[in-house]
Design a protein around this motif. Sequence first.
Motif, short mmCIF file in Angstrom:
data_model
loop_
_atom_site.label_atom_id
_atom_site.label_comp_id
_atom_site.label_asym_id
_atom_site.label_seq_id
_atom_site.Cartn_x
_atom_site.Cartn_y
_atom_site.Cartn_z
N ALA A 40 -4.82 -5.66 -15.70
CA ALA A 40 -4.80 -7.07 -15.31
C ALA A 40 -3.40 -7.50 -14.91
CB ALA A 40 -5.31 -7.92 -16.47
N ALA A 41 -2.38 -6.99 -15.60
CA ALA A 41 -1.00 -7.31 -15.24
C ALA A 41 -0.65 -6.75 -13.86
CB ALA A 41 -0.04 -6.76 -16.30
N VAL A 42 -1.14 -5.55 -13.57
CA VAL A 42 -0.91 -4.95 -12.25
C VAL A 42 -1.55 -5.80 -11.16
CG1 VAL A 42 -1.43 -2.95 -10.79
CG2 VAL A 42 -0.65 -2.61 -13.15
N GLU A 43 -2.73 -6.31 -11.43
CA GLU A 43 -3.43 -7.15 -10.46
C GLU A 43 -2.64 -8.44 -10.19
OE1 GLU A 43 -6.45 -8.23 -7.82
OE2 GLU A 43 -6.08 -6.30 -8.83
N THR A 44 -1.96 -8.95 -11.21
CA THR A 44 -1.26 -10.23 -11.11
C THR A 44 0.11 -10.12 -10.45
OG1 THR A 44 -2.39 -11.08 -13.07
CG2 THR A 44 -0.31 -12.13 -12.47
N ALA A 45 0.84 -9.07 -10.74
CA ALA A 45 2.24 -8.97 -10.35
C ALA A 45 2.42 -8.73 -8.85
CB ALA A 45 2.92 -7.85 -11.14
N THR A 46 3.59 -9.13 -8.38
CA THR A 46 3.95 -8.91 -6.97
C THR A 46 4.95 -7.79 -6.80
OG1 THR A 46 5.73 -10.56 -7.12
CG2 THR A 46 3.55 -11.34 -6.42
N TYR A 56 10.26 4.24 -12.75
CA TYR A 56 10.52 5.60 -12.30
C TYR A 56 9.43 5.96 -11.28
CZ TYR A 56 11.13 10.70 -12.93
OH TYR A 56 11.34 12.05 -12.75
N GLY A 57 9.82 6.56 -10.18
CA GLY A 57 8.90 6.82 -9.08
C GLY A 57 7.58 7.47 -9.48
N PRO A 58 7.59 8.56 -10.25
CA PRO A 58 6.31 9.20 -10.62
C PRO A 58 5.39 8.29 -11.43
CG PRO A 58 8.10 10.75 -10.89
CD PRO A 58 8.74 9.42 -10.58
N TYR A 59 5.96 7.35 -12.20
CA TYR A 59 5.11 6.41 -12.93
C TYR A 59 4.52 5.37 -11.98
CZ TYR A 59 7.34 8.36 -17.10
OH TYR A 59 7.80 9.20 -18.07
N LEU A 60 5.30 4.90 -11.03
CA LEU A 60 4.77 3.97 -10.04
C LEU A 60 3.68 4.61 -9.19
CD1 LEU A 60 8.01 2.17 -8.79
CD2 LEU A 60 6.36 1.34 -10.46
N ASP A 61 3.80 5.93 -8.98
CA ASP A 61 2.78 6.64 -8.19
C ASP A 61 1.41 6.60 -8.85
OD1 ASP A 61 4.68 7.31 -6.31
OD2 ASP A 61 5.03 9.32 -7.10
N ARG A 62 1.35 6.33 -10.14
CA ARG A 62 0.06 6.27 -10.84
C ARG A 62 -0.70 4.98 -10.55
NH1 ARG A 62 1.85 8.33 -16.93
NH2 ARG A 62 2.69 10.38 -16.30
N LEU A 63 -0.04 4.01 -9.95
CA LEU A 63 -0.66 2.72 -9.67
C LEU A 63 -1.22 2.67 -8.25
CD1 LEU A 63 2.06 0.32 -11.15
CD2 LEU A 63 0.09 1.35 -12.33
N THR A 64 -2.31 1.98 -8.08
CA THR A 64 -2.85 1.71 -6.74
C THR A 64 -2.49 0.27 -6.39
OG1 THR A 64 -4.67 3.25 -7.10
CG2 THR A 64 -4.91 1.65 -5.32
N LEU A 65 -1.49 0.11 -5.53
CA LEU A 65 -0.98 -1.21 -5.21
C LEU A 65 -1.50 -1.70 -3.86
CD1 LEU A 65 2.75 -0.84 -6.33
CD2 LEU A 65 0.78 -1.66 -7.65
N GLN A 90 2.02 -6.04 -2.48
CA GLN A 90 2.78 -5.73 -3.70
C GLN A 90 3.88 -4.74 -3.36
OE1 GLN A 90 -0.77 -4.52 -5.96
NE2 GLN A 90 -0.40 -6.23 -7.37
N THR A 91 5.05 -4.90 -4.01
CA THR A 91 6.24 -4.15 -3.64
C THR A 91 6.70 -3.24 -4.76
OG1 THR A 91 6.94 -5.99 -2.22
CG2 THR A 91 8.62 -4.36 -2.81
N ARG A 92 6.99 -1.98 -4.43
CA ARG A 92 7.54 -1.00 -5.36
C ARG A 92 9.07 -1.05 -5.33
NH1 ARG A 92 5.00 4.50 -5.85
NH2 ARG A 92 7.14 5.15 -5.45
N HIS A 93 9.68 -0.91 -6.50
CA HIS A 93 11.13 -0.78 -6.60
C HIS A 93 11.38 0.45 -7.48
CE1 HIS A 93 11.70 -4.99 -5.13
NE2 HIS A 93 10.58 -5.19 -5.79
N ALA A 94 11.39 1.62 -6.88
CA ALA A 94 11.51 2.88 -7.64
C ALA A 94 12.98 3.20 -7.90
CB ALA A 94 10.86 4.02 -6.87
N SER A 95 13.24 3.81 -9.06
CA SER A 95 14.60 4.22 -9.40
C SER A 95 14.55 5.46 -10.28
CB SER A 95 15.36 3.08 -10.12
OG SER A 95 14.61 2.60 -11.22
N ASP A 96 15.71 6.06 -10.48
CA ASP A 96 15.80 7.31 -11.25
C ASP A 96 15.48 7.06 -12.72
OD1 ASP A 96 17.84 9.26 -12.95
OD2 ASP A 96 16.90 10.25 -11.24
N ASN A 97 15.04 8.10 -13.40
CA ASN A 97 14.59 7.96 -14.78
C ASN A 97 15.71 7.57 -15.74
OD1 ASN A 97 12.38 7.98 -16.48
ND2 ASN A 97 12.72 10.06 -17.16
N ARG A 98 16.97 7.77 -15.35
CA ARG A 98 18.09 7.45 -16.24
C ARG A 98 18.72 6.09 -15.93
NH1 ARG A 98 21.61 12.73 -17.99
NH2 ARG A 98 19.87 14.06 -18.65
#
Length: 254
Positions: free
Chosen positions: A24-30, A35-44, A48-56
């Motif tokens: 539900a939060a994913v549906e709501t957010a813009t 971390y890129g691989p975690y964002l890849d798990r979402l269907t946006l 909706q805009t991705r802001h990927a960054s390194d794990n550290r």
Amino acid sequence: MSGRLFVIGTGPGNPEQMTPEALAAVETATDFFGYGPYLDRLTLRADQTRHASDNREELDRAGAALTLAAKGADVCVVSGGDPGVFAMAAAVCEAIDKGSAEWRGVDLTVLPGITAMLAVAARVGAPLGHDFCVLSLSDNLKPWSVIENRLALAAQAGFVIALYNPISKARPWQLGTAFELLRRHLPAATPVIFGRAAGRPDERITVQPLEKADAAIADMATCVIIGSPETRVIAREGRPDLIYTPRFMAGETR
């Protein structure tokens, strides 16, 4: 006017293990920070805009998400597993604690998820059925001497021990050293569960006795669970062994 900031976990990686609250939060957010691989798990969606960054880059990521939320956006910070277990919820709280005063006014919601330890435990039975503790073997944020001391005390106290971040290219020796330490305190037959990518197509679950536990099996996608002296292995013909830690200590009654 402040927007909202959701801190969510995607679970261990199986889409079916992501909670309805997180979806539900994913549906709501813009906007989505992670971390890129975690964002890849979402269907946006396209809006909706991705802001990927390194794990550290956890603290910088948290600050960027808070800044955008403070401007009125609905933002998601995305972790794997549960965001409160060695993940982004602590980084967001730290950023609020040490950062801009306006970040304290952001409407923050941390949503619980299924962490890798729980997914791995469920695959083999109930190794966490009695008291347990959770440690990260990474010494990026604490000295190795502290990790060794905590491992020894946990084993002496009779806890089942779940290990996150067990090994990496920069730390190839630590899990083997941890096993050597634990062998001084635990029975040789204590089961060690290596759970890699639990719930995903490339899942691999391996169980070995502590005396033969091979650290080379693990990588950063592995959660390792070491049983206590109470943990039992039940052999089942034609089926995988069942591993559980009894609810009552030996000799105790209701």
